[in-house]
Each structure stands twice: as C-alpha cells, then as structure tokens.
Design a protein around this motif. Structure first.
Motif, PDB file in Angstrom:
ATOM      1  N   GLN A  72      -0.142   9.470   1.384  1.00  0.00           N
ATOM      2  CA  GLN A  72      -0.125  11.299   2.241  1.00  0.00           C
ATOM      3  C   GLN A  72       0.398  12.222   1.138  1.00  0.00           C
ATOM      4  OE1 GLN A  72       1.981  11.857   5.500  1.00  0.00           O
ATOM      5  NE2 GLN A  72       0.443  13.808   6.393  1.00  0.00           N
ATOM      6  N   GLU A 119     -11.323   5.157  -0.422  1.00  0.00           N
ATOM      7  CA  GLU A 119     -11.180   5.746  -1.074  1.00  0.00           C
ATOM      8  C   GLU A 119     -10.623   6.396  -2.307  1.00  0.00           C
ATOM      9  OE1 GLU A 119     -10.236  10.039   1.256  1.00  0.00           O
ATOM     10  OE2 GLU A 119     -11.097  11.417   0.012  1.00  0.00           O
ATOM     11  N   TYR A 167      -2.638   3.202   3.592  1.00  0.00           N
ATOM     12  CA  TYR A 167      -2.710   4.926   3.427  1.00  0.00           C
ATOM     13  C   TYR A 167      -2.141   5.987   2.655  1.00  0.00           C
ATOM     14  CZ  TYR A 167      -6.039   4.997   7.710  1.00  0.00           C
ATOM     15  OH  TYR A 167      -6.699   5.131   8.520  1.00  0.00           O
ATOM     16  N   PHE A 169       1.806   4.897   3.377  1.00  0.00           N
ATOM     17  CA  PHE A 169       1.361   4.707   4.911  1.00  0.00           C
ATOM     18  C   PHE A 169       1.079   3.306   5.576  1.00  0.00           C
ATOM     19  CE2 PHE A 169       4.494   7.317   7.610  1.00  0.00           C
ATOM     20  CZ  PHE A 169       3.918   8.331   6.841  1.00  0.00           C
ATOM     21  N   GLY A 208      -0.719  18.799   2.524  1.00  0.00           N
ATOM     22  CA  GLY A 208      -1.288  19.767   2.450  1.00  0.00           C
ATOM     23  C   GLY A 208      -3.395  18.246   2.285  1.00  0.00           C
ATOM     24  N   MET A 209      -2.807  17.366   2.357  1.00  0.00           N
ATOM     25  CA  MET A 209      -4.057  16.865   2.054  1.00  0.00           C
ATOM     26  C   MET A 209      -4.096  15.673   2.677  1.00  0.00           C
ATOM     27  SD  MET A 209      -5.300  17.300  -1.344  1.00  0.00           S
ATOM     28  CE  MET A 209      -5.935  16.049  -1.228  1.00  0.00           C
ATOM     29  N   GLY A 210      -3.974  15.723   4.093  1.00  0.00           N
ATOM     30  CA  GLY A 210      -3.418  14.472   5.054  1.00  0.00           C
ATOM     31  C   GLY A 210      -4.010  13.116   4.644  1.00  0.00           C
ATOM     32  N   LEU A 211      -4.057  12.035   5.565  1.00  0.00           N
ATOM     33  CA  LEU A 211      -4.152  10.787   4.566  1.00  0.00           C
ATOM     34  C   LEU A 211      -5.651  10.719   4.452  1.00  0.00           C
ATOM     35  CD1 LEU A 211      -2.041  10.880   7.154  1.00  0.00           C
ATOM     36  CD2 LEU A 211      -2.237   8.277   7.315  1.00  0.00           C
ATOM     37  N   ARG A 212      -5.224   9.679   2.838  1.00  0.00           N
ATOM     38  CA  ARG A 212      -6.756   9.091   2.494  1.00  0.00           C
ATOM     39  C   ARG A 212      -6.241   7.626   2.474  1.00  0.00           C
ATOM     40  NH1 ARG A 212      -6.904  12.445  -3.102  1.00  0.00           N
ATOM     41  NH2 ARG A 212      -4.329  12.271  -3.085  1.00  0.00           N
ATOM     42  N   LEU A 213      -7.646   7.080   2.784  1.00  0.00           N
ATOM     43  CA  LEU A 213      -7.381   4.959   2.668  1.00  0.00           C
ATOM     44  C   LEU A 213      -6.975   4.265   1.558  1.00  0.00           C
ATOM     45  CD1 LEU A 213      -7.844   3.171   4.383  1.00  0.00           C
ATOM     46  CD2 LEU A 213      -9.938   3.034   4.660  1.00  0.00           C
TER      47      LEU A 213
END
Lengths: 111, 113
Positions: free
Chosen positions: B37, B59, B35, B90, B40-45
């Motif tokens: 991070q 994603e 992921y 991460f 303000g975006m959270g985690l993205r795969l």
C-alpha cells in the motif's frame, strides 16, 4: 492497472449525517467487497455484494451494485465519530479470490 | 485466535539489503496474499497462494519472491531492496472458494534508504 475509481477521495461530515461513497470499475466481477481501514491499521471487511445482487444491508451500511453501469455505492447512515476511516471497494474478478482495490475514500466524521 | 499476524512491524533497510517478511494465520485458510500500500494508490497485489507449495504472481511481483512451505505461513522476500519498495506491506488470508472475505494482518512498514 485494473484499479477503479472511488469518489469522493475525501469526505467530511458531521456526526449523525449520512455518508455516501462511490466506486466505479471497468471489468466484469464475481462480487464486490467494501473494507474499512483505520489509520495505521489493517483492513477490515465490511460487506460483500455478489454480481447478481442489487442491494444489501448490514446494520448502518447499505451497499448497491449496478453491473450495467459498473458502479457501486456504500451508504453509512447516522454516522459516528468512530466511523472516521478510509473506505475501499475491492473487486473479485475470479481466480483465487484475488481482489483489486480502489484508491479509497477518506471519511472524517466530526463531532 | 490471533487471526493474521505479521513480523516485523517496522523495518529500515539500506539499498541492496535483503529481508523476509513473515505472515502467519491460525484460521486454517487455504488462500494467502501479499499486498503493498502506497499513498494514494490503494492496495496492490504482489503475490498470492492458493495452497501449500503453490504461489502465483499478482499485479506487482517484480523484485519480490514468496514461499508457502506450510499452510499457515506465507513468506515475502526482498532479495535486493530498492527505495521504490518503501511501502506498507499487508498480508491477508481467506478460505478456498469464491465470495469469501479476506482477513488482513496489521501491516509491516518498510523503509528502504
């Protein structure tokens, strides 16, 4: 993006008070999970609620899930300063246990 | 058990340079994930793997490649780094099957100048 919305974005409370965080999403889910992230650290799993469950408890944590409204809430009771962290909901929508994370709620618990 | 470890912890790259991030887990987990991070975006795969020798796009896969040659390791490569790849990365792992929690590493903070 499939990211849902979490609110509030930030929450500041006094020690001993309860903290409630909400998560909304758009697609159907297998389960919904909540994670905590302390500043500068990795995420730690808190609790998982399956799509056929409506409420779940773990210690001072209570999670609810309303699949008809596509929303979940995390309640932390009797908060402590050590609960200060960011909290994320994550939806498991199937296939490889992939998770889609929300943008998180920053919780600050003051003494 | 060390859980999930990531190497390196910090790295600064210049635009166009390449690098590889290493993730290792000692829990015998089948599934592994990368992921990113951003504020303000959270985690993205980015990419994930459901077993040794298999990988799949998440994603935001563009600009990244991965390999899973050994069950315990999952490598993330940046072939030609860009400033847009400045982020915290991460790695996570979990058991096969549904409804299992993911275990996260401590993160790698990457800056691309």
């Amino acid at each position: 993006s499939q990211q849902g919305e979490e609110d509030p974005q930030a929450l500041s409370i006094q020690e001993g008070e309860n903290a409630t965080m909400n998560c909304s999403y758009k697609t159907s889910i297998n389960n919904l999970q909540w994670y905590r992230q302390n500043s500068g650290r990795g995420l730690v799993h808190l609790i998982l609620i399956r799509s056929n469950e409506r409420e779940k408890h773990s210690g001072r944590l209570r999670v609810t899930l309303d699949t008809s409204k596509k929303s979940s809430s995390l309640l932390i009771t009797a908060s402590r300063a050590a609960d200060t962290a960011s909290y994320f909901c994550a939806r498991d929508t199937g296939g490889g246990n992939k998770l889609t994370f929300g943008t998180g709620t920053q919780l600050k618990v003051e003494l | 058990n060390a859980g999930v470890t990531q190497t390196p912890k910090f790295r600064v790259l210049k635009t166009g340079q390449s690098m590889t991030l290493l993730c290792a887990q000692d829990m015998n987990h089948e599934y592994m994930y990368w992921y990113r991070q951003d504020p303000g975006m959270g985690l993205r795969l980015i990419h994930y793997s459901v077993g040794e020798g298999t990988t799949a796009k998440g994603e935001v896969p563009d600009g990244y490649n991965v390999s899973r040659l050994k069950k315990q390791n999952f490598l993330l490569g940046l072939e030609s780094a860009a400033p847009s790849q400045t982020s915290v990365y991460f790695c996570a792992s979990t058991r096969a099957g549904t409804g299992n929690e993911q275990f996260f590493g401590p993160g790698t903070r990457l800056t691309v100048l």
